[in-house]
Scaffold this motif. Structure first.
Motif, PDB file in Angstrom:
ATOM      1  N   ILE A   5      81.804  46.855  70.483  1.00 56.05           N
ATOM      2  CA  ILE A   5      80.608  46.236  71.062  1.00 56.05           C
ATOM      3  C   ILE A   5      79.350  46.852  70.469  1.00 56.05           C
ATOM      4  N   ILE A   6      79.335  48.185  70.344  1.00 55.39           N
ATOM      5  CA  ILE A   6      78.179  48.873  69.764  1.00 55.39           C
ATOM      6  C   ILE A   6      77.983  48.448  68.311  1.00 55.39           C
ATOM      7  N   THR A  13      71.318  43.272  65.781  1.00 61.76           N
ATOM      8  CA  THR A  13      69.908  43.606  65.969  1.00 61.76           C
ATOM      9  C   THR A  13      69.274  44.056  64.658  1.00 61.76           C
ATOM     10  N   ASP A  14      70.015  44.770  63.837  1.00 58.58           N
ATOM     11  CA  ASP A  14      69.458  45.281  62.577  1.00 58.58           C
ATOM     12  C   ASP A  14      69.129  44.146  61.619  1.00 58.58           C
ATOM     13  N   THR A  15      70.058  43.217  61.441  1.00 58.51           N
ATOM     14  CA  THR A  15      69.830  42.114  60.510  1.00 58.51           C
ATOM     15  C   THR A  15      68.757  41.154  61.028  1.00 58.51           C
ATOM     16  N   THR A  16      68.749  40.915  62.334  1.00 58.20           N
ATOM     17  CA  THR A  16      67.731  40.028  62.902  1.00 58.20           C
ATOM     18  C   THR A  16      66.346  40.639  62.772  1.00 58.20           C
ATOM     19  N   THR A  17      66.240  41.927  63.044  1.00 54.72           N
ATOM     20  CA  THR A  17      64.960  42.622  62.896  1.00 54.72           C
ATOM     21  C   THR A  17      64.481  42.577  61.448  1.00 54.72           C
ATOM     22  N   ALA A  18      65.400  42.796  60.515  1.00 58.25           N
ATOM     23  CA  ALA A  18      65.039  42.758  59.094  1.00 58.25           C
ATOM     24  C   ALA A  18      64.514  41.381  58.700  1.00 58.25           C
ATOM     25  N   THR A  19      65.196  40.327  59.124  1.00 53.31           N
ATOM     26  CA  THR A  19      64.768  38.964  58.781  1.00 53.31           C
ATOM     27  C   THR A  19      63.404  38.646  59.372  1.00 53.31           C
ATOM     28  N   LEU A  20      63.175  39.028  60.618  1.00 51.92           N
ATOM     29  CA  LEU A  20      61.879  38.777  61.255  1.00 51.92           C
ATOM     30  C   LEU A  20      60.759  39.548  60.550  1.00 51.92           C
ATOM     31  N   THR A  21      61.043  40.762  60.121  1.00 52.02           N
ATOM     32  CA  THR A  21      60.044  41.557  59.412  1.00 52.02           C
ATOM     33  C   THR A  21      59.681  40.914  58.081  1.00 52.02           C
ATOM     34  N   PRO A  74      67.850  37.930  51.789  1.00 53.10           N
ATOM     35  CA  PRO A  74      69.024  37.875  52.675  1.00 53.10           C
ATOM     36  C   PRO A  74      69.251  39.229  53.334  1.00 53.10           C
ATOM     37  N   ALA A  75      69.522  39.213  54.633  1.00 52.17           N
ATOM     38  CA  ALA A  75      69.687  40.471  55.372  1.00 52.17           C
ATOM     39  C   ALA A  75      70.829  41.308  54.804  1.00 52.17           C
ATOM     40  N   ALA A  76      71.886  40.647  54.361  1.00 50.17           N
ATOM     41  CA  ALA A  76      73.010  41.339  53.720  1.00 50.17           C
ATOM     42  C   ALA A  76      73.097  40.845  52.282  1.00 50.17           C
ATOM     43  N   PRO A  77      72.496  41.545  51.329  1.00 48.31           N
ATOM     44  CA  PRO A  77      72.459  41.056  49.939  1.00 48.31           C
ATOM     45  C   PRO A  77      73.825  40.949  49.286  1.00 48.31           C
ATOM     46  N   LEU A  78      74.791  41.727  49.766  1.00 47.88           N
ATOM     47  CA  LEU A  78      76.180  41.607  49.319  1.00 47.88           C
ATOM     48  C   LEU A  78      77.035  41.195  50.512  1.00 47.88           C
ATOM     49  N   SER A  79      77.974  40.284  50.277  1.00 43.84           N
ATOM     50  CA  SER A  79      78.851  39.872  51.365  1.00 43.84           C
ATOM     51  C   SER A  79      79.790  41.016  51.741  1.00 43.84           C
ATOM     52  N   SER A 147      80.363  32.305  54.032  1.00 45.73           N
ATOM     53  CA  SER A 147      80.917  30.949  54.118  1.00 45.73           C
ATOM     54  C   SER A 147      82.411  31.041  54.399  1.00 45.73           C
ATOM     55  N   GLY A 148      82.986  29.922  54.808  1.00 47.49           N
ATOM     56  CA  GLY A 148      84.427  29.868  55.010  1.00 47.49           C
ATOM     57  C   GLY A 148      84.891  30.575  56.273  1.00 47.49           C
ATOM     58  N   ARG A 149      86.157  30.981  56.270  1.00 46.57           N
ATOM     59  CA  ARG A 149      86.758  31.592  57.464  1.00 46.57           C
ATOM     60  C   ARG A 149      86.125  32.926  57.824  1.00 46.57           C
ATOM     61  N   ARG A 150      85.512  33.578  56.847  1.00 49.41           N
ATOM     62  CA  ARG A 150      84.932  34.904  57.089  1.00 49.41           C
ATOM     63  C   ARG A 150      83.413  34.835  57.274  1.00 49.41           C
ATOM     64  N   ILE A 151      82.898  33.665  57.597  1.00 51.36           N
ATOM     65  CA  ILE A 151      81.463  33.536  57.813  1.00 51.36           C
ATOM     66  C   ILE A 151      81.043  34.397  59.010  1.00 51.36           C
ATOM     67  N   CYS A 152      79.806  34.829  59.021  1.00 48.20           N
ATOM     68  CA  CYS A 152      79.300  35.706  60.089  1.00 48.20           C
ATOM     69  C   CYS A 152      79.517  35.073  61.457  1.00 48.20           C
ATOM     70  N   LEU A 153      80.159  35.818  62.360  1.00 54.88           N
ATOM     71  CA  LEU A 153      80.447  35.306  63.701  1.00 54.88           C
ATOM     72  C   LEU A 153      79.176  35.094  64.515  1.00 54.88           C
ATOM     73  N   GLY A 154      78.137  35.840  64.175  1.00 56.10           N
ATOM     74  CA  GLY A 154      76.907  35.761  64.954  1.00 56.10           C
ATOM     75  C   GLY A 154      75.884  34.792  64.397  1.00 56.10           C
ATOM     76  N   MET A 155      76.296  33.916  63.467  1.00 58.95           N
ATOM     77  CA  MET A 155      75.339  33.036  62.803  1.00 58.95           C
ATOM     78  C   MET A 155      74.548  32.170  63.778  1.00 58.95           C
ATOM     79  N   SER A 156      75.218  31.480  64.687  1.00 56.62           N
ATOM     80  CA  SER A 156      74.535  30.559  65.602  1.00 56.62           C
ATOM     81  C   SER A 156      73.538  31.295  66.475  1.00 56.62           C
ATOM     82  N   PHE A 157      73.969  32.446  67.012  1.00 63.25           N
ATOM     83  CA  PHE A 157      73.058  33.229  67.852  1.00 63.25           C
ATOM     84  C   PHE A 157      71.886  33.762  67.039  1.00 63.25           C
ATOM     85  N   ALA A 158      72.169  34.246  65.817  1.00 64.44           N
ATOM     86  CA  ALA A 158      71.107  34.805  64.975  1.00 64.44           C
ATOM     87  C   ALA A 158      70.053  33.758  64.648  1.00 64.44           C
TER      88      ALA A 158
END
Length: 216
Positions: A5-6, A13-21, A74-79, A147-158
């Motif tokens: 969970i942590i 929170t880290d990726t969302t903060t980075a994108t907003l900045t 992109p918040a994560a420049p490498l997948s 993309s695909g089966r390993r796409i970010c699980l938090g995409m919709s929320f983000a």
């Protein structure tokens, strides 16, 4: 379970903060774009309330700004690491089964063979020539969430969080760079793509006072 969970909370929170900045820094460096986004908000929301989820479908220019931000920074420049399940050939290169693979998302997003003026901030591209491209893994030229089966699980929320937060920030406040220079857009190395230097801005309210409640 607690560690998981942590980890999920920290990554989100880290990726969302980075994108907003990045988005806010780009808008301050491009005041015409910022003003146009605020005009869209004023037209659909007004100056007497905050932005709500129900407003999002009307804010097409804001969505274009977010797409362009995720393309440039992109918040994560490498997948996350992937592994080939069978021998294959990609771009003329032989990839043996079991090879550990990292997709260079940043490079794809800046490829001049795909994007016109790839290093320029042009949200309008997503209203015209690239209108049909989204960030949900269906168009491989723009894959900030993978993309695909390993796409970010938090995409919709983000996406919902970034849209709503950024909309309320630029709707509720005026921003000014205390320096006469443009904001330094140097990227910092790391798993998450952050602005290398802290973003410092002068802020002033732009809505009717009662909208802020006890905050302002």
């Amino acid at each position: 379970m607690t560690k998981n969970i942590i980890a999920i909370y920290g990554a989100a929170t880290d990726t969302t903060t980075a994108t907003l900045t990045w988005a806010l820094a780009l808008l301050v460096n491009h005041p015409v774009v910022l003003r146009q986004a605020q005009q869209e908000l004023q037209s659909h929301v007004g100056r007497d309330r905050k932005v709500e989820d129900s407003d999002m479908n009307h804010l097409v220019y804001l969505q274009a700004i977010i797409k362009e931000t995720m393309r440039l920074y992109p918040a994560a420049p490498l997948s996350v690491p992937h592994e080939s399940t069978e021998d294959c050939i990609v771009g003329g290169y032989t990839i043996p089964r079991g090879t550990r693979l990292l997709v260079n998302i940043w490079k794809i997003h800046h490829d001049p063979q795909i994007w016109a003026a790839p290093f320029e901030f042009r949200p309008e591209r997503f209203l015209t020539s690239n209108k049909e491209i989204d960030v949900k893994g269906r168009h491989f030229e723009l894959i900030p969430f993978g993309s695909g089966r390993r796409i970010c699980l938090g995409m919709s929320f983000a996406l919902e969080a970034v849209q709503l937060i950024l909309a309320n920030i630029i709707h509720g406040f005026e921003f000014q760079n205390p320096s006469n220079d443009q904001i330094d857009m140097t990227e910092s190395p790391g798993l998450v793509n952050h602005l290398a230097t802290p973003l410092e801005l002068l802020v002033a309210p732009r809505l009717l006072p009662y909208v802020y409640g006890d905050v302002v």
